[in-house]
Design an enzyme around this catalytic site. Structure first.
Site, mmCIF file in Angstrom:
data_model
loop_
_atom_site.group_PDB
_atom_site.id
_atom_site.type_symbol
_atom_site.label_atom_id
_atom_site.label_comp_id
_atom_site.label_asym_id
_atom_site.label_seq_id
_atom_site.Cartn_x
_atom_site.Cartn_y
_atom_site.Cartn_z
ATOM 1 N N LEU A 48 79.143 117.026 -2.484
ATOM 2 C CA LEU A 48 78.963 118.453 -2.819
ATOM 3 C C LEU A 48 77.991 118.586 -3.980
ATOM 4 C CD1 LEU A 48 82.671 119.606 -2.596
ATOM 5 C CD2 LEU A 48 80.815 120.254 -1.054
ATOM 6 N N GLY A 49 77.958 117.572 -4.831
ATOM 7 C CA GLY A 49 77.070 117.619 -5.987
ATOM 8 C C GLY A 49 77.460 116.507 -6.944
ATOM 9 N N GLY A 64 80.239 111.779 -12.306
ATOM 10 C CA GLY A 64 79.974 111.059 -11.060
ATOM 11 C C GLY A 64 79.804 112.056 -9.937
ATOM 12 N N LYS A 119 86.537 114.220 -6.832
ATOM 13 C CA LYS A 119 85.611 113.822 -7.896
ATOM 14 C C LYS A 119 85.741 112.324 -8.100
ATOM 15 C CE LYS A 119 85.992 116.980 -11.389
ATOM 16 N NZ LYS A 119 85.003 118.054 -11.286
ATOM 17 N N ASP A 151 84.341 124.321 -22.557
ATOM 18 C CA ASP A 151 82.980 124.406 -22.001
ATOM 19 C C ASP A 151 82.910 125.499 -20.933
ATOM 20 O OD1 ASP A 151 80.529 121.940 -20.766
ATOM 21 O OD2 ASP A 151 80.360 124.039 -21.359
HETATM 22 C C1 LIG Z 1 85.871 121.748 -6.792
HETATM 23 N N1 LIG Z 1 84.414 121.715 -6.580
HETATM 24 C C2 LIG Z 1 83.659 120.993 -7.472
HETATM 25 C C3 LIG Z 1 82.278 120.954 -7.346
HETATM 26 C C4 LIG Z 1 81.450 120.159 -8.288
HETATM 27 C C5 LIG Z 1 80.430 119.340 -7.758
HETATM 28 C C6 LIG Z 1 79.676 118.578 -8.624
HETATM 29 N N2 LIG Z 1 79.865 118.582 -9.962
HETATM 30 C C7 LIG Z 1 80.842 119.373 -10.479
HETATM 31 N N3 LIG Z 1 81.012 119.350 -11.872
HETATM 32 N N4 LIG Z 1 80.304 120.277 -12.571
HETATM 33 C C8 LIG Z 1 80.461 120.392 -13.882
HETATM 34 C C9 LIG Z 1 81.382 119.552 -14.591
HETATM 35 C C10 LIG Z 1 81.530 119.707 -15.973
HETATM 36 C C11 LIG Z 1 82.435 118.910 -16.667
HETATM 37 C C12 LIG Z 1 82.581 119.126 -18.172
HETATM 38 C C13 LIG Z 1 83.499 118.093 -18.797
HETATM 39 C C14 LIG Z 1 83.138 120.525 -18.440
HETATM 40 C C15 LIG Z 1 81.202 119.016 -18.837
HETATM 41 C C16 LIG Z 1 83.173 117.939 -15.997
HETATM 42 C C17 LIG Z 1 83.015 117.783 -14.621
HETATM 43 F F1 LIG Z 1 83.727 116.844 -13.996
HETATM 44 C C18 LIG Z 1 82.119 118.592 -13.902
HETATM 45 C C19 LIG Z 1 81.907 118.478 -12.460
HETATM 46 O O1 LIG Z 1 82.475 117.653 -11.746
HETATM 47 C C20 LIG Z 1 81.632 120.213 -9.681
HETATM 48 C C21 LIG Z 1 82.621 121.125 -10.359
HETATM 49 O O2 LIG Z 1 83.800 120.433 -10.662
HETATM 50 C C22 LIG Z 1 81.651 121.648 -6.276
HETATM 51 C C23 LIG Z 1 82.445 122.361 -5.376
HETATM 52 N N5 LIG Z 1 81.971 123.101 -4.310
HETATM 53 C C24 LIG Z 1 80.719 123.172 -3.803
HETATM 54 C C25 LIG Z 1 80.509 123.832 -2.575
HETATM 55 C C26 LIG Z 1 79.234 123.928 -2.081
HETATM 56 N N6 LIG Z 1 78.217 123.388 -2.764
HETATM 57 C C27 LIG Z 1 78.456 122.759 -3.930
HETATM 58 N N7 LIG Z 1 79.687 122.642 -4.463
HETATM 59 C C28 LIG Z 1 83.856 122.392 -5.542
HETATM 60 O O3 LIG Z 1 84.578 123.042 -4.729
#
Ligand SMILES: Cn1cc(-c2ccnc(-n3ncc4cc(C(C)(C)C)cc(F)c4c3=O)c2CO)cc(Nc2ccncn2)c1=O
Length: 273
Positions: free
Chosen positions: A17-18, A23, A38, A131
């Protein structure tokens, strides 16, 4: 296994997803339920400290918080399993739909109300996000907005992020007492919420534009200047943002009070959308 420790065999991992700071995050399936998984990159998180807190975090449950279902701890990498939000980050959503959203004051206000409700729940449990920003909120079906990754900032192993002078520290969302003494509180979350409101009403503009972090620190701490009023907001909505940016944390409204203020605004029926 206690309830919050999940079996790796119950989890299927699908497309990415990203990638966040810990990670990659994948779409997944856990016991037939669509989830987000995650996959924690090594040495990015203080895993033991996080696991001490994980149990408490699974108990946090609110319609405007991304639900933590549990953690796969008995195998590597550590996997944090949460609710899936199909439209991704609020910041991306605002930028992508700016043309359609920018004059829909009712929709933009409703987004603020939803984040405020989630944050009121955390405030009532004395749980600090640390944050809060549009990049850390997620969008689901029928424009549901949920606050994500609350509290995880405490476990990041990267001085660039944790030090208030680091290049990754969210300076533009931090109040004076955090920039000067790293003093986090629910009132520092309220300051960040004011900046998040500004992000929503500008549909994803970067606060303080191209100003560098050091300039923002000076602007915020040594002057009473603040972000300018977004075009799409009314004077009343801008006043709420300014209340969140009071120099003195005690003078800032609590999330409970902010929810009431929004309620009053919505009642007047000014915003038909
Ligand atoms: C639960 N979730 C998480 C994400 C997603 C994806 C990638 N990185 C993250 N992020 N983004 C930001 C992030 C920030 C932190 C701080 C400690 C606060 C700095 C800690 C994280 F662990 C994350 C993380 O994991 C997320 C956010 O946790 C995307 C989703 N959905 C979609 C759907 C379609 N396209 C993209 N993403 C979704 O449903």
């Amino acid at each position: 296994h206690s309830k919050w420790e999940l079996d790796r065999k119950d989890l299927d991992i699908f497309e990415i997803l990203g990638s966040g700071c810990f990670g990659t995050v994948h779409k997944g399936k856990w016991k037939g339920r669509v989830v987000a998984a995650k996959m924690m990159k090594e040495r990015t998180m203080s895993e033991d400290a996080f696991l001490d807190e994980a149990k408490t975090m699974t108990q946090l449950s609110h319609p405007n918080l991304v639900q933590l279902y549990g953690v796969v701890t008995k195998s590597k990498p550590l996997i944090i399993v949460t609710e899936l939000m199909q439209y991704g980050a609020l910041l991306t959503y605002l930028k992508r739909h700016k043309v359609r959203l920018i004059n829909k004051i009712g929709i933009l206000l409703d987004m603020c109300v939803q984040v405020c409700a989630g944050m009121e729940y955390l405030e009532n449990r004395s749980f600090i996000h640390r944050d809060l920003a549009a990049r850390n909120c997620l969008v689901g079906d029928s424009q549901v907005i949920k606050v994500a990754d609350f509290g995880l900032a405490r476990y990041v192993i990267d001085d660039e992020y944790t030090s208030s002078t680091g290049t990754k520290f969210p300076v533009k969302w931090a109040p004076p007492e955090v920039l000067s003494y790293t003093r986090f509180s629910s009132k520092s979350d309220v300051w960040a919420f004011g900046v998040l409101m500004w992000e929503i009403f500008t549909c994803g503009q970067m606060p303080y534009d191209q100003m560098r972090n050091a300039e923002v620190v000076d602007f915020v701490c040594h002057s009473n200047k603040r972000l300018r009023k977004p075009e799409a907001s009314t004077e009343k909505i801008y006043q709420i943002m300014k209340d969140c940016w009071h120099k003195d944390p005690e003078q800032r409204p609590a999330f409970t009070s902010l929810c009431r203020t929004f309620g009053g605004l919505m009642d007047i029926g000014n915003y038909p959308q």
